[in-house]
Design a protein around this motif. Structure first.
Motif, PDB file in Angstrom:
ATOM      1  N   LYS A   4      55.212  39.755  41.776  1.00 31.31           N
ATOM      2  CA  LYS A   4      54.518  38.485  41.983  1.00 31.31           C
ATOM      3  C   LYS A   4      53.193  38.378  41.216  1.00 31.31           C
ATOM      4  O   LYS A   4      52.148  38.104  41.793  1.00 31.31           O
ATOM      5  N   PRO A   5      53.191  38.539  39.894  1.00 35.84           N
ATOM      6  CA  PRO A   5      51.933  38.460  39.150  1.00 35.84           C
ATOM      7  C   PRO A   5      51.406  37.040  39.014  1.00 35.84           C
ATOM      8  O   PRO A   5      52.159  36.059  39.041  1.00 35.84           O
ATOM      9  N   ALA A   6      50.085  36.935  38.861  1.00 33.41           N
ATOM     10  CA  ALA A   6      49.401  35.697  38.503  1.00 33.41           C
ATOM     11  C   ALA A   6      48.352  36.050  37.456  1.00 33.41           C
ATOM     12  O   ALA A   6      47.689  37.086  37.580  1.00 33.41           O
ATOM     13  N   LEU A   7      48.193  35.215  36.438  1.00 29.18           N
ATOM     14  CA  LEU A   7      47.341  35.554  35.302  1.00 29.18           C
ATOM     15  C   LEU A   7      46.361  34.437  34.996  1.00 29.18           C
ATOM     16  O   LEU A   7      46.742  33.272  34.893  1.00 29.18           O
TER      17      LEU A   7
ATOM     18  N   ILE B  75      47.381  26.331  41.677  1.00 29.30           N
ATOM     19  CA  ILE B  75      46.073  25.699  41.531  1.00 29.30           C
ATOM     20  C   ILE B  75      46.065  24.932  40.212  1.00 29.30           C
ATOM     21  O   ILE B  75      46.335  25.500  39.156  1.00 29.30           O
ATOM     22  N   ALA B  76      45.766  23.640  40.292  1.00 34.55           N
ATOM     23  CA  ALA B  76      45.710  22.822  39.082  1.00 34.55           C
ATOM     24  C   ALA B  76      44.920  21.567  39.380  1.00 34.55           C
ATOM     25  O   ALA B  76      45.028  20.997  40.468  1.00 34.55           O
ATOM     26  N   ALA B  77      44.127  21.134  38.410  1.00 34.46           N
ATOM     27  CA  ALA B  77      43.388  19.868  38.495  1.00 34.46           C
ATOM     28  C   ALA B  77      42.563  19.773  39.770  1.00 34.46           C
ATOM     29  O   ALA B  77      42.474  18.726  40.403  1.00 34.46           O
TER      30      ALA B  77
ATOM     31  N   GLY C 212      52.572  36.278  50.059  1.00 34.76           N
ATOM     32  CA  GLY C 212      53.223  35.504  49.006  1.00 34.76           C
ATOM     33  C   GLY C 212      52.630  35.717  47.635  1.00 34.76           C
ATOM     34  O   GLY C 212      51.582  36.324  47.454  1.00 34.76           O
ATOM     35  N   ARG C 213      53.337  35.164  46.661  1.00 33.47           N
ATOM     36  CA  ARG C 213      52.864  35.224  45.284  1.00 33.47           C
ATOM     37  C   ARG C 213      51.564  34.438  45.142  1.00 33.47           C
ATOM     38  O   ARG C 213      51.478  33.286  45.568  1.00 33.47           O
ATOM     39  N   PRO C 214      50.549  35.025  44.543  1.00 33.93           N
ATOM     40  CA  PRO C 214      49.263  34.334  44.446  1.00 33.93           C
ATOM     41  C   PRO C 214      49.229  33.311  43.314  1.00 33.93           C
ATOM     42  O   PRO C 214      50.047  33.335  42.392  1.00 33.93           O
ATOM     43  N   ALA C 215      48.265  32.411  43.411  1.00 34.70           N
ATOM     44  CA  ALA C 215      47.896  31.512  42.320  1.00 34.70           C
ATOM     45  C   ALA C 215      46.478  31.871  41.912  1.00 34.70           C
ATOM     46  O   ALA C 215      45.622  32.130  42.763  1.00 34.70           O
ATOM     47  N   LEU C 216      46.211  31.893  40.617  1.00 30.79           N
ATOM     48  CA  LEU C 216      44.932  32.368  40.102  1.00 30.79           C
ATOM     49  C   LEU C 216      44.469  31.409  39.014  1.00 30.79           C
ATOM     50  O   LEU C 216      45.114  31.273  37.971  1.00 30.79           O
ATOM     51  N   ARG C 217      43.351  30.706  39.264  1.00 32.81           N
ATOM     52  CA  ARG C 217      42.867  29.734  38.281  1.00 32.81           C
ATOM     53  C   ARG C 217      41.459  29.310  38.653  1.00 32.81           C
ATOM     54  O   ARG C 217      41.116  29.225  39.832  1.00 32.81           O
TER      55      ARG C 217
ATOM     56  N   ALA D 141      40.244  32.427  48.122  1.00 34.23           N
ATOM     57  CA  ALA D 141      39.069  33.275  47.939  1.00 34.23           C
ATOM     58  C   ALA D 141      38.570  33.131  46.507  1.00 34.23           C
ATOM     59  O   ALA D 141      39.326  32.760  45.598  1.00 34.23           O
ATOM     60  N   ARG D 142      37.290  33.407  46.311  1.00 33.80           N
ATOM     61  CA  ARG D 142      36.734  33.463  44.969  1.00 33.80           C
ATOM     62  C   ARG D 142      37.094  34.789  44.310  1.00 33.80           C
ATOM     63  O   ARG D 142      37.212  35.808  44.983  1.00 33.80           O
ATOM     64  N   VAL D 143      37.229  34.784  43.003  1.00 37.29           N
ATOM     65  CA  VAL D 143      37.500  36.027  42.301  1.00 37.29           C
ATOM     66  C   VAL D 143      36.237  36.614  41.669  1.00 37.29           C
ATOM     67  O   VAL D 143      36.270  37.728  41.144  1.00 37.29           O
ATOM     68  N   LYS D 144      35.137  35.886  41.723  1.00 36.46           N
ATOM     69  CA  LYS D 144      33.885  36.403  41.176  1.00 36.46           C
ATOM     70  C   LYS D 144      32.734  35.604  41.759  1.00 36.46           C
ATOM     71  O   LYS D 144      32.912  34.550  42.374  1.00 36.46           O
TER      72      LYS D 144
END
Length: 222
Positions: free
Chosen positions: A117-120, A209-211, A159-164, A183-186
């Motif tokens: 379940k990668p997210a990039l 995550i979009a728009a 679940g599979r994450p969303a990262l954006r 959550a925030r990533v930074k």
């Protein structure tokens, strides 16, 4: 049925920062990407601009196919769970998670282990590590720093994450109860997750995550 509510923030400044970020749940979020693929047996779609990627299961073998206007399809064998970020593609394979330049096939990096379940969102890569329960991890692909975002018991699905856009979202499902978390990533309040949607009548899963919005697929609870 779905759920939709504004993302909650702690403090007045946090509410201002979150003004443009909401959450919407829909049972049809995956349909447009699948329709664009024109590939029978396609599942688990990912999109970036006009480029789309899907997993394809054929005679028990899995592969990932990436399509973009004006370019021939790019196929990656023994691959599943694609995630796109520009010309970069992350996917899971039997050895772990691999990141490549999908137009050329050049490998950028790989991380071995029981990962899926990668997210990039370069330079960040998120994935789920399986074993005794599941763990959502985030790695900075330049520095190599890895952080634990969430962990669940063996009976709970992570679940599979969303990262954006500096955020990571994922679902946690246990029985009839399901949550979407953010959550925030930074930066400020890094890694402190917040509940943004929950349900006992439907299961909001697999967010994207979009728009400035978070979208998830909603399955009726059995």
């Amino acid at each position: 049925a779905g759920v939709a509510r504004p993302v909650a923030r702690h403090g007045r400044a946090g509410r201002r920062r979150a003004a443009a970020l909401g959450v919407a749940a829909t049972a049809l979020v995956a349909a447009p990407a699948l329709a664009q693929q024109g590939t029978r047996g396609a599942y688990d779609p990912a999109a970036w601009g006009t480029s789309t990627a899907v997993g394809v299961l054929d005679a028990g073998a899995s592969r990932v196919v990436v399509r973009a206007p004006g370019a021939p399809p790019a196929t990656f064998a023994d691959a599943r769970s694609p995630a796109l970020d520009g010309d970069l593609l992350a996917y899971a394979d039997p050895a772990g998670v691999r990141v490549v330049r999908w137009r050329t096939g050049e490998q950028v990096t790989r991380i071995d282990g029981p990962l899926t379940k990668p997210a990039l969102d370069w330079p960040y890569l998120a994935y789920v590590r399986t074993g005794r329960g599941q763990a959502l991890e985030l790695v900075h692909l330049v520095t190599g720093r890895t952080r634990l975002i969430a962990r669940t018991a063996p009976t709970v699905d992570l679940g599979r994450p969303a990262l954006r856009a500096g955020f990571i979202a994922w679902h946690v499902a246990a029985g009839r109860r399901s949550q979407l978390r953010l959550a925030r990533v930074k930066g400020y309040r890094y890694g402190r997750s917040r509940l943004i949607a929950s349900s006992v009548s439907g299961l909001p899963v697999n967010p994207s995550i979009a728009a400035g919005r978070i979208r998830g697929v909603v399955h009726p609870a059995s």
